[in-house]
Design a protein around this motif. Sequence first.
Motif, PDB file in Angstrom:
ATOM      1  N   ALA A 168       1.738   7.456  -6.383  1.00 45.49           N
ATOM      2  CA  ALA A 168       0.699   8.488  -6.848  1.00 45.49           C
ATOM      3  C   ALA A 168       1.272  10.054  -6.220  1.00 45.49           C
ATOM      4  CB  ALA A 168      -0.555   8.176  -6.035  1.00 45.49           C
TER       5      ALA A 168
ATOM      6  N   LEU B  44       2.138   2.017  -3.602  1.00 47.50           N
ATOM      7  CA  LEU B  44       1.107   2.629  -4.370  1.00 47.50           C
ATOM      8  C   LEU B  44       0.756   3.982  -4.143  1.00 47.50           C
ATOM      9  CD1 LEU B  44      -1.596  -0.288  -4.214  1.00 47.50           C
ATOM     10  CD2 LEU B  44       0.039   0.157  -6.109  1.00 47.50           C
ATOM     11  N   LEU B  45       0.830   4.533  -2.849  1.00 49.04           N
ATOM     12  CA  LEU B  45       0.898   5.804  -2.488  1.00 49.04           C
ATOM     13  C   LEU B  45       2.069   6.652  -2.863  1.00 49.04           C
ATOM     14  CD1 LEU B  45      -0.992   8.005  -1.096  1.00 49.04           C
ATOM     15  CD2 LEU B  45       0.235   7.253   1.140  1.00 49.04           C
TER      16      LEU B  45
ATOM     17  N   GLN C  85       0.573  -1.125  -0.063  1.00 55.99           N
ATOM     18  CA  GLN C  85       0.011  -0.086   0.018  1.00 55.99           C
ATOM     19  C   GLN C  85       0.805   1.405  -0.116  1.00 55.99           C
ATOM     20  OE1 GLN C  85      -2.866  -0.791  -0.723  1.00 55.99           O
ATOM     21  NE2 GLN C  85      -3.506  -2.518   0.303  1.00 55.99           N
TER      22      GLN C  85
ATOM     23  N   CYS D  92      -5.490   6.206  -4.910  1.00 55.21           N
ATOM     24  CA  CYS D  92      -4.204   6.841  -4.443  1.00 55.21           C
ATOM     25  C   CYS D  92      -3.945   8.408  -4.526  1.00 55.21           C
ATOM     26  CB  CYS D  92      -2.872   6.020  -4.861  1.00 55.21           C
ATOM     27  SG  CYS D  92      -3.063   4.172  -4.094  1.00 55.21           S
ATOM     28  N   ASP D  93      -4.361   8.487  -5.799  1.00 58.50           N
ATOM     29  CA  ASP D  93      -4.017  10.234  -6.429  1.00 58.50           C
ATOM     30  C   ASP D  93      -5.077  10.981  -5.725  1.00 58.50           C
ATOM     31  OD1 ASP D  93      -2.220  10.031  -9.044  1.00 58.50           O
ATOM     32  OD2 ASP D  93      -3.514   8.299  -9.053  1.00 58.50           O
TER      33      ASP D  93
ATOM     34  N   ALA E 279      -3.045  11.422  -2.454  1.00 55.77           N
ATOM     35  CA  ALA E 279      -1.773  12.099  -2.664  1.00 55.77           C
ATOM     36  C   ALA E 279      -1.825  13.735  -2.803  1.00 55.77           C
ATOM     37  CB  ALA E 279      -1.289  11.521  -3.958  1.00 55.77           C
TER      38      ALA E 279
ATOM     39  N   PRO F 295      -7.204   1.175  -2.200  1.00 52.14           N
ATOM     40  CA  PRO F 295      -6.269   1.504  -3.419  1.00 52.14           C
ATOM     41  C   PRO F 295      -6.044   0.229  -4.154  1.00 52.14           C
ATOM     42  CG  PRO F 295      -5.137   1.048  -1.034  1.00 52.14           C
ATOM     43  CD  PRO F 295      -6.561   1.362  -1.011  1.00 52.14           C
TER      44      PRO F 295
ATOM     45  N   ASP G 123      -7.155   0.445  -7.709  1.00 53.06           N
ATOM     46  CA  ASP G 123      -6.466   1.072  -9.027  1.00 53.06           C
ATOM     47  C   ASP G 123      -5.637  -0.006  -9.549  1.00 53.06           C
ATOM     48  OD1 ASP G 123      -7.175   3.589  -8.133  1.00 53.06           O
ATOM     49  OD2 ASP G 123      -5.505   4.016  -6.974  1.00 53.06           O
TER      50      ASP G 123
ATOM     51  N   TYR H 219      -3.156   6.922   6.627  1.00 54.25           N
ATOM     52  CA  TYR H 219      -3.631   6.341   5.622  1.00 54.25           C
ATOM     53  C   TYR H 219      -3.964   4.715   5.846  1.00 54.25           C
ATOM     54  CZ  TYR H 219      -3.655   4.795   0.548  1.00 54.25           C
ATOM     55  OH  TYR H 219      -3.943   4.271  -0.685  1.00 54.25           O
TER      56      TYR H 219
END
Length: 399
Positions: free
Chosen positions: A25, A21-22, A18, A377-378, A381, A172, A175, A123
């Motif tokens: 982003a 992935l963040l 995770q 994630c975006d 972010a 997430p 995505d 998060y």
Amino acid sequence: MAAIRLFISTGEVSGDLQGSLLIAALFRQAKQLGLELEILALGGDRMAAAGAKLLANTIGISSIGIWEALPYVWPTWRLQQKIARQIRETSLDAAILIDYIGPNIGWGGRLPKSHPNIPIFYYIAPQEWVWSFGEGKTTQLVNFSDRIFAIFPGEATYYRDRGAAVSFVGHPLIDQLQDRPDRAKARAQLGLQEQERAIALYPASRPQELKFLLPTVLAAAQQLNAELPNLRFFVPLSQEKFRTTIEEAARELNLPLQIVSGETTALVQAAADLAIAKSGTVNLELGLQGIPQVVVYRVGAVTAWIARHILRFSIPFMSPVNLVDMEAIVPELLQDEANPDRIAAEAKAILLDPDRQAAIQAGYQRMRQSLGEPGVCDRAAQEILTAALQQKQVLSRER
């Protein structure tokens, strides 16, 4: 303007996934905003590959259970103290804590003292909303978090009701669906014949699970192999260091299986007809790809006794798949029920019953609708970078 500097703290294999992935982003969004970004992190190899500067690898020092966690308490505390000294001497614009409740509650107490006024984001908050032993940790988390990014509807409600500022961003893993391999192509790449059924085994992401789950899962697979024709067994590795232990255990049972890692793990998930999986994030990965599964989990006898008889521990479900809407979509076998006979029986029932498979797929579809829209994630972010940039501008004006 100097680079935006973020600190991210997590542990365990799922936290590393995770976090990666963040981080990807965050770099995407920073580029769009024309910002230079530096990320300091506690995590694992995936986060490092995504662009973070790894201060320490925390993936190998995690466990579930009371007795099982004791060997990791001292190493974790020493590591936290060492990194805390390093962080005190480093300017930060924001901090992001991902799951990993014990160490991250500690960071939530330290960071406001060493870095007053920086925004702290949680998060993927710990699942206190499912199996809390009391409100203590929840209160701490709410008090030091400027915002919680919730990935489950129930999580958002729980923390919002306790006074937290919460954004439900969705899960997430949504995505990742857009990049999943095609099933037919995945089967071809794995060399699966039309009549063969692929069974994916996920026995461990933590060291103690090799002890408590691996023998049971492999014994169940051995039973299935004896009772049903044309089965192919795959074990996607969560950590490469587990390979030898799994190979030796399979050899003792004379169980033919293929251990895979890297990009091949995604092929197995796309191609599988059924999975036998430990409880964890992997259940959601499988569910979002429509793979029927039997979820299993065991802890040591001492931990189980304390949980049942002293702590009166009780949970509605353990698997994230079932927790999304509090619905029994897939079977869960916990502790004594997680034995080879029960696991094999549940797996066989799913494989041989089209109606059971259809019911699971319908449940997966409902689950998918509850987990939000792509761009998870975006969205997180963007909010993190906006707050970090505002904090940096405030500090610049004060100077």
